[in-house]
Design an enzyme around this catalytic site. Structure first.
Site, PDB file in Angstrom:
ATOM      1  N   LYS A   9       0.856  -1.202   0.000  1.00  0.00           N
ATOM      2  CA  LYS A   9       0.000   0.000   0.000  1.00  0.00           C
ATOM      3  C   LYS A   9       0.883   1.239   0.000  1.00  0.00           C
ATOM      4  CE  LYS A   9       0.875   1.228   4.530  1.00  0.00           C
ATOM      5  NZ  LYS A   9       1.675   2.404   4.916  1.00  0.00           N
ATOM      6  N   ASP A 136      -2.158  -1.537  10.849  1.00  0.00           N
ATOM      7  CA  ASP A 136      -2.369  -1.491   9.390  1.00  0.00           C
ATOM      8  C   ASP A 136      -3.020  -2.753   8.832  1.00  0.00           C
ATOM      9  OD1 ASP A 136      -1.263   0.923   8.861  1.00  0.00           O
ATOM     10  OD2 ASP A 136       0.578   0.171   7.934  1.00  0.00           O
TER      11      ASP A 136
HETATM   12  O1  C5P Z   1       0.239  -1.236  15.292  1.00  0.00           O
HETATM   13  P1  C5P Z   1       1.654  -1.383  14.905  1.00  0.00           P
HETATM   14  O2  C5P Z   1       2.296  -2.579  15.568  1.00  0.00           O
HETATM   15  O3  C5P Z   1       1.875  -1.382  13.452  1.00  0.00           O
HETATM   16  O4  C5P Z   1       2.386  -0.112  15.455  1.00  0.00           O
HETATM   17  C1  C5P Z   1       3.752  -0.099  15.705  1.00  0.00           C
HETATM   18  C2  C5P Z   1       4.063   1.053  16.635  1.00  0.00           C
HETATM   19  O5  C5P Z   1       3.904   2.309  15.963  1.00  0.00           O
HETATM   20  C3  C5P Z   1       3.164   1.157  17.846  1.00  0.00           C
HETATM   21  O6  C5P Z   1       3.633   0.348  18.885  1.00  0.00           O
HETATM   22  C4  C5P Z   1       3.248   2.630  18.173  1.00  0.00           C
HETATM   23  O7  C5P Z   1       4.440   2.917  18.856  1.00  0.00           O
HETATM   24  C5  C5P Z   1       3.352   3.279  16.816  1.00  0.00           C
HETATM   25  N1  C5P Z   1       2.038   3.708  16.306  1.00  0.00           N
HETATM   26  C6  C5P Z   1       1.460   4.864  16.826  1.00  0.00           C
HETATM   27  N2  C5P Z   1       0.243   5.274  16.347  1.00  0.00           N
HETATM   28  C7  C5P Z   1      -0.372   4.584  15.369  1.00  0.00           C
HETATM   29  C8  C5P Z   1       0.192   3.421  14.831  1.00  0.00           C
HETATM   30  C9  C5P Z   1       1.418   3.012  15.315  1.00  0.00           C
HETATM   31  O8  C5P Z   1       2.027   5.511  17.722  1.00  0.00           O
HETATM   32  N3  C5P Z   1      -1.537   5.049  14.913  1.00  0.00           N
END
Ligand code: C5P
Length: 283
Positions: A9, A136
């Protein structure tokens, strides 16, 4: 054995609204799948009960931390089925790229197993399992353009009926997503670098994570400015938390010439690929 494609994406826009109590950031992002895909080959019923996972890229973890393995185990727990699966992942999408490769692989695992096990779980159920893997991942469950809110897991499909040609460029380094979000609040714009929204008939290009990421990875700011100065480029933006920067091309036939110029200007170490929005390959 069945094959499934997991598309990458890009984020056409990513607005950060603020930091939340739980440490995540409240965002609003328009994401679209693009024509660059990983492939998953999945076979059921040949392992005698266990899960075997292989990947052609030796830098991808093969243990239980891999998002495909986590998705497969989570799905089998939810479906009450034994994970009697052989899964082979063939990587094309680079990691640390802001292209959602690992998230798409995980979402495709949910979709594939839902078909192979004949469980017919509704997409909403798959999306809520997917949200346990990463912010995501639910986006990829819906297999189309969408606006995503919350931490990214609240997906509203919104068709994007435009065919756009892209050139994607990723340097040899990656950007860790948690770091990019953590830096967002206190980051500063670099004078002379353009962060402003770029308006098009189909919407706008804007990414609030450019501010923290460009501050440390100045090469990405330079790359964006260089792309914007090329005659083939209609717009340019970093995708997600980087490190990919993409150009939206004025015409698809411009891709090869611009790719050649990118590689001669910045060296052959760059990952540089043409891609399309609106045309997805078939497995
Ligand atoms: O959800 P995911 O594991 O992809 O996110 C990785 C990290 O990115 C989270 O632990 C967080 O620190 C940060 N993040 C965030 N806000 C979001 C998505 C991700 O702060 N909307």
């Amino acid at each position: 054995m069945s094959s499934f494609l997991a598309p990458a994406k890009i984020n056409l826009s990513l607005i950060v609204r603020g930091r939340r109590e739980d440490g995540f950031h409240e965002i609003e992002t328009r994401m679209v799948p693009i024509s660059i895909c990983d492939r998953l080959d999945i076979e059921r019923g040949t392992t005698g009960g266990g899960l075997t996972f292989t990947c052609d890229d030796p830098t991808v973890p093969r243990d239980d931390t891999n998002l495909v393995v986590r998705a497969a185990r989570l799905f089998c727990d939810a479906a009450g089925a034994a994970p009697d699966l052989r899964i082979a992942l063939y990587k094309v999408i680079p990691h640390g790229a802001g292209l959602g490769g690992g998230s798409s692989d995980a979402a495709t695992t949910f979709l594939a197993l839902n078909t192979l096990f004949g469980t017919a779980l509704p997409l909403e159920r798959l999306a809520s399992l997917a949200a346990e893997i990463g912010s995501d991942v639910p986006f990829f469950i819906y297999q189309g353009a969408a606006v995503c809110r919350g931490r990214g897991e609240l997906v509203v499909p919104e068709p994007f009926p435009h065919r756009l040609s892209l050139l994607l460029i990723k340097p040899p380094f990656g950007v860790p997503t948690p770091w990019a979000f953590k830096q967002w609040r206190d980051s500063q714009e670099i004078p002379g670098v353009s962060y402003a929204a770029q308006a098009f008939p189909w919407g706008e290009l804007r990414n609030d994570l450019e501010r923290p990421v460009f501050e440390k990875y100045i090469f990405l700011a330079m790359l964006k400015a260089w792309l914007l100065a090329q005659p083939e480029t209609a717009g340019a933006l970093m995708s997600g938390s980087g490190a990919t920067v993409f150009a939206v091309l004025r015409s698809g036939s411009d891709g090869p010439a611009l790719r050649t110029r990118v590689l001669s200007e910045f060296g052959p170490d760059l990952w540089c690929r043409e891609a399309e929005i609106g045309i997805l390959p078939v497995a």
